[in-house]
Design a protein around this motif. Sequence first.
Motif, PDB file in Angstrom:
ATOM      1  N   THR A   1     -27.248 -62.673 -19.468  1.00 49.99           N
ATOM      2  CA  THR A   1     -28.088 -63.689 -20.119  1.00 49.99           C
ATOM      3  C   THR A   1     -27.642 -65.116 -19.799  1.00 49.99           C
ATOM      4  O   THR A   1     -26.535 -65.352 -19.308  1.00 49.99           O
ATOM      5  CB  THR A   1     -28.045 -63.518 -21.659  1.00 49.99           C
TER       6      THR A   1
ATOM      7  N   TRP B   1     -33.171 -64.320 -20.397  1.00 49.79           N
ATOM      8  CA  TRP B   1     -33.122 -63.819 -19.011  1.00 49.79           C
ATOM      9  C   TRP B   1     -33.362 -65.039 -18.120  1.00 49.79           C
ATOM     10  O   TRP B   1     -34.413 -65.675 -18.229  1.00 49.79           O
ATOM     11  CB  TRP B   1     -34.184 -62.750 -18.797  1.00 49.79           C
TER      12      TRP B   1
ATOM     13  N   PHE C   1     -35.988 -60.185 -23.356  1.00 48.43           N
ATOM     14  CA  PHE C   1     -34.960 -61.225 -23.545  1.00 48.43           C
ATOM     15  C   PHE C   1     -35.530 -62.637 -23.605  1.00 48.43           C
ATOM     16  O   PHE C   1     -34.793 -63.567 -23.937  1.00 48.43           O
ATOM     17  CB  PHE C   1     -33.902 -61.136 -22.437  1.00 48.43           C
TER      18      PHE C   1
END
Length: 283
Positions: free
Chosen positions: A44, A118, A114
């Motif tokens: 991430t 992301w 995400f």
Amino acid sequence: MPPRKGEMPEPNIHRHTTGQEGASVNAYLVETSNGIVAVDGTLTVTDGRALRARVAALDKPLLAVLVTHAHPDHYGGIVELVGSDDVPVVATAGVDAVIRRDDPLKEEILRPMFGDEWPRERMFPSRIVSDGETVDVDGASLTVLDLGPGESPHDSIWFLGDERRTVFLGDQVYDRKHAYLADGFHDEWLGHLDRLRRELPDDARLHIGHGGPVTPSRFDDQRLYVETFLDAVRSADWSQPDNARAAVVERMTTLLPTDELLFLMELSIDPVAARLGSVQPVS
Ligand SMILES: [Zn+2]
């Protein structure tokens, strides 16, 4: 005069572990006298930045990033780790090719999961190494063993030093956590587990992608996990798919009573069932 071998201090290995929301993945910072070599880069934005902050706290420049394998929890955060630094991102041709090939698909899957975590743009490898090649960085020798398809569509591992005792193993073994088998290369993976069990010294220190560090006895546990999963999928009654899935989960959580990374195993059931011919793939 460059220092001779044996005169360099042993590099320090720092581990950064993400929270569950970042797939509980490890990235490593190998600290040499004058810099840092990262191994993998988390998934991430937050974790890539945290990794960069660790580098800043060590007050040494980032010199290179090595990538073990082609899964997004190992390369996604590299763009944040590297920032505007001019450092090579090093991988084998196979790892590089799969990252580039599968990244658009990962974008489709991970963006809804995400969101902005992301990274909008991912950084791909910029330097290709071949099997057995050694990258020397500030007195640290890092040698790649190119494995090919296995846990991911292309795996490699990295040795620090020349004794194969300090190993960055990627996800060849998980540390008592559930595993991802959805890519379908379980036969090749079992082959790697046998090979590494044979070739690595019993006291090797394995720095792995999720948990650890562990020793090579864990190769046996991982083999049992993969074989049990395959048997559970094969022996389930797929005329009732929901029951079949539940039976697989039941068997795997009996073998490994934890819910850590359970979602990875659950994501693997249908693809492996299709691959094994247990169920017809939905067309
Ligand atoms: Zn992983």
